[in-house]
Design an enzyme around this catalytic site. Structure first.
Site, PDB file in Angstrom:
ATOM      1  N   GLY A   1       7.342  -4.483   3.850  1.00  0.00           N
ATOM      2  CA  GLY A   1       6.173  -3.864   4.487  1.00  0.00           C
ATOM      3  C   GLY A   1       5.769  -4.631   5.739  1.00  0.00           C
ATOM      4  O   GLY A   1       4.584  -4.686   6.091  1.00  0.00           O
TER       5      GLY A   1
ATOM      6  N   LEU B   1       5.999  -4.059   8.801  1.00  0.00           N
ATOM      7  CA  LEU B   1       5.481  -3.344   9.968  1.00  0.00           C
ATOM      8  C   LEU B   1       4.091  -2.778   9.700  1.00  0.00           C
ATOM      9  O   LEU B   1       3.516  -2.093  10.536  1.00  0.00           O
ATOM     10  CB  LEU B   1       6.440  -2.208  10.363  1.00  0.00           C
ATOM     11  CG  LEU B   1       7.903  -2.645  10.529  1.00  0.00           C
ATOM     12  CD1 LEU B   1       8.792  -1.451  10.864  1.00  0.00           C
ATOM     13  CD2 LEU B   1       8.043  -3.708  11.610  1.00  0.00           C
ATOM     14  N   GLY B   2       3.547  -3.066   8.519  1.00  0.00           N
ATOM     15  CA  GLY B   2       2.239  -2.529   8.149  1.00  0.00           C
ATOM     16  C   GLY B   2       1.089  -3.373   8.671  1.00  0.00           C
ATOM     17  O   GLY B   2       1.292  -4.335   9.437  1.00  0.00           O
ATOM     18  N   GLN B   3      -0.116  -3.013   8.223  1.00  0.00           N
ATOM     19  CA  GLN B   3      -1.334  -3.660   8.746  1.00  0.00           C
ATOM     20  C   GLN B   3      -1.323  -5.171   8.488  1.00  0.00           C
ATOM     21  O   GLN B   3      -1.587  -5.955   9.392  1.00  0.00           O
ATOM     22  CB  GLN B   3      -2.570  -3.024   8.086  1.00  0.00           C
ATOM     23  CG  GLN B   3      -3.871  -3.433   8.750  1.00  0.00           C
ATOM     24  CD  GLN B   3      -5.100  -3.117   7.895  1.00  0.00           C
ATOM     25  OE1 GLN B   3      -5.005  -2.747   6.739  1.00  0.00           O
ATOM     26  NE2 GLN B   3      -6.270  -3.256   8.495  1.00  0.00           N
TER      27      GLN B   3
ATOM     28  N   TYR C   1      -3.820   4.053  -7.715  1.00  0.00           N
ATOM     29  CA  TYR C   1      -3.582   2.773  -7.046  1.00  0.00           C
ATOM     30  C   TYR C   1      -4.101   1.610  -7.896  1.00  0.00           C
ATOM     31  O   TYR C   1      -3.401   0.615  -8.114  1.00  0.00           O
ATOM     32  CB  TYR C   1      -4.302   2.838  -5.698  1.00  0.00           C
ATOM     33  CG  TYR C   1      -4.257   1.605  -4.839  1.00  0.00           C
ATOM     34  CD1 TYR C   1      -3.059   1.149  -4.291  1.00  0.00           C
ATOM     35  CD2 TYR C   1      -5.423   0.929  -4.500  1.00  0.00           C
ATOM     36  CE1 TYR C   1      -3.034   0.042  -3.457  1.00  0.00           C
ATOM     37  CE2 TYR C   1      -5.413  -0.165  -3.668  1.00  0.00           C
ATOM     38  CZ  TYR C   1      -4.212  -0.613  -3.149  1.00  0.00           C
ATOM     39  OH  TYR C   1      -4.196  -1.694  -2.318  1.00  0.00           O
TER      40      TYR C   1
ATOM     41  N   ASP D   1      14.655   0.069   2.112  1.00  0.00           N
ATOM     42  CA  ASP D   1      13.783   0.740   1.162  1.00  0.00           C
ATOM     43  C   ASP D   1      13.644  -0.213  -0.037  1.00  0.00           C
ATOM     44  O   ASP D   1      14.641  -0.520  -0.691  1.00  0.00           O
ATOM     45  CB  ASP D   1      14.444   2.072   0.768  1.00  0.00           C
ATOM     46  CG  ASP D   1      13.731   2.770  -0.370  1.00  0.00           C
ATOM     47  OD1 ASP D   1      12.760   2.204  -0.911  1.00  0.00           O
ATOM     48  OD2 ASP D   1      14.150   3.888  -0.722  1.00  0.00           O
TER      49      ASP D   1
HETATM   50  C1  AKB Z   1      -7.513   0.679   0.053  1.00  0.00           C
HETATM   51  O1  AKB Z   1      -8.594   1.073   0.514  1.00  0.00           O
HETATM   52  O2  AKB Z   1      -6.765   1.364  -0.631  1.00  0.00           O
HETATM   53  C2  AKB Z   1      -7.116  -0.761   0.305  1.00  0.00           C
HETATM   54  C3  AKB Z   1      -7.584  -1.686  -0.767  1.00  0.00           C
HETATM   55  C4  AKB Z   1      -8.992  -2.045  -0.900  1.00  0.00           C
HETATM   56  O3  AKB Z   1      -6.770  -2.149  -1.527  1.00  0.00           O
HETATM   57  N1  AKB Z   1      -7.622  -1.174   1.571  1.00  0.00           N
END
Ligand code: AKB
Length: 321
Positions: free
Chosen positions: A12, A14-16, A146, A56
């Site tokens: 990851g 290239l991510g934030q 998540y 990947d």
């Molecule tokens: C999100 O908003 O999904 C993330 C986090 C708080 O893990 N920035």
């Protein structure tokens, strides 16, 4: 590769977080000792790292080969689907957020790699937990795809440490605010988008309601904290799931007021979408005293320092200075 004690792989990259962490790791270890990876095709200037692999992370054979080819010692495994996007692709979110972590832990168990960093999130807490100063050891009750994946990941980190001595370290990041690389797919992303819109349009419609507080962290502090944790002596660490990290806490309304100090004509209105329910299930503030005690966590940026720095840098980036 030059001979050097640490050889680093970043997923990851290239991510934030990845972009900025890669820059810092290159400054510390030298470009030749850092391998960045991501899904994009290579192009000139794509990364500060000396090596780039289009990879990947769910392709276990390829990942293992890259770890072997570069004799990787340390992995910063950042590739992940954030909270908003995970709700839309639950099965894929589970696969991406969990399986590669397990694979890296397995490789560490086999002795192929020595140390892993893996980000967790304030999303692990969930419903029924007090909103303010949420402690390190509260019962986790995530209600988002998540959050569930991050909670499971934390348990796997703890398991591999307890059973196999795997050195895997983790932080529960709050919302991350930065100007170099945009965030993507998160619930806290409003706190990044708001700056772009304030500078470019002078107004912003927030998808989070005005009085919803969430913990946030400026990227400079997030990178410092990550490196501090990774440098800490192993024997000082008492948490092997993931460390609470609180940063600063504010609502969209409070952030808008802060932005108005720099851009007085800035206007905000509120149209909460599906991410409001996610935010409602998260804490408003976090108790991070254990991280402070174990490895010296500290912060340089509060809401006003962060706002000033964001506006100055974004104006220059967007050609509005
Ligand atoms: C999100 O908003 O999904 C993330 C986090 C708080 O893990 N920035």
């Amino acid at each position: 590769m030059e001979s050097h004690t640490e050889r680093i792989l970043i997923t990851g990259a290239l991510g934030q977080i990845g972009t900025e962490l890669t820059n810092r790791l290159v400054e510390i270890h030298g470009a030749d000792n850092v391998v960045a990876s991501g899904l994009d095709r290579w192009q000139k200037g794509i990364t500060a790292a000396g090596h780039y692999e289009r990879m990947d992370v769910t392709n276990t054979q390829l990942v293992r080969q890259i770890v072997k080819d570069y004799e990787i010692t340390t992995v910063y495994h950042l590739a992940s689907l954030l909270s908003g996007t995970s709700e839309k692709q639950p099965v894929f979110a589970w696969k991406l957020n969990l399986e590669p972590l397990l694979h890296f832990c397995e490789m560490a168990k086999e002795g192929l790699i020595q140390k892993i960093f893996w980000p967790s999130s304030i999303a692990v807490f969930g419903k029924g937990i007090p909103k303010e100063h949420v402690g390190q050891d509260v019962v986790l009750n995530p209600t988002t795809v998540y959050g569930i994946s991050k909670m499971a990941g934390e348990k796997w980190c703890e398991y591999y440490f307890d059973k196999h001595g795997v050195d895997v370290r983790s932080i529960r990041y709050p919302g991350l605010i930065s100007w170099k690389t945009p965030a993507g797919g998160g619930t806290t992303d409003y706190a990044v988008e708001i700056f772009y819109e304030a500078i470019e349009e002078g107004k912003y419609t927030s998808f989070i309601s005005e009085n919803t507080g969430m913990p946030m962290l400026y990227m400079d502090d997030a990178i410092d904290a990550t490196l501090q944790l990774m440098d800490a002596p192993k024997e000082n660490l008492t948490v092997h799931s993931s460390y609470n990290l609180g940063g600063m806490s504010f609502t969209p309304k409070q952030l808008a007021e802060e932005i108005r100090k720099e851009i007085p004509e800035f206007e905000i209105d509120y149209k909460p979408d599906f991410r409001q329910a996610i935010a409602d299930s998260w804490p408003a503030s976090i108790d991070d005293s254990v991280a402070k005690k174990d490895w010296g966590l500290n912060y340089k940026f509060g809401i006003s320092e962060m706002t000033g720095d964001m506006i100055k840098n974004l104006k220059a980036k967007l050609g509005k200075a």
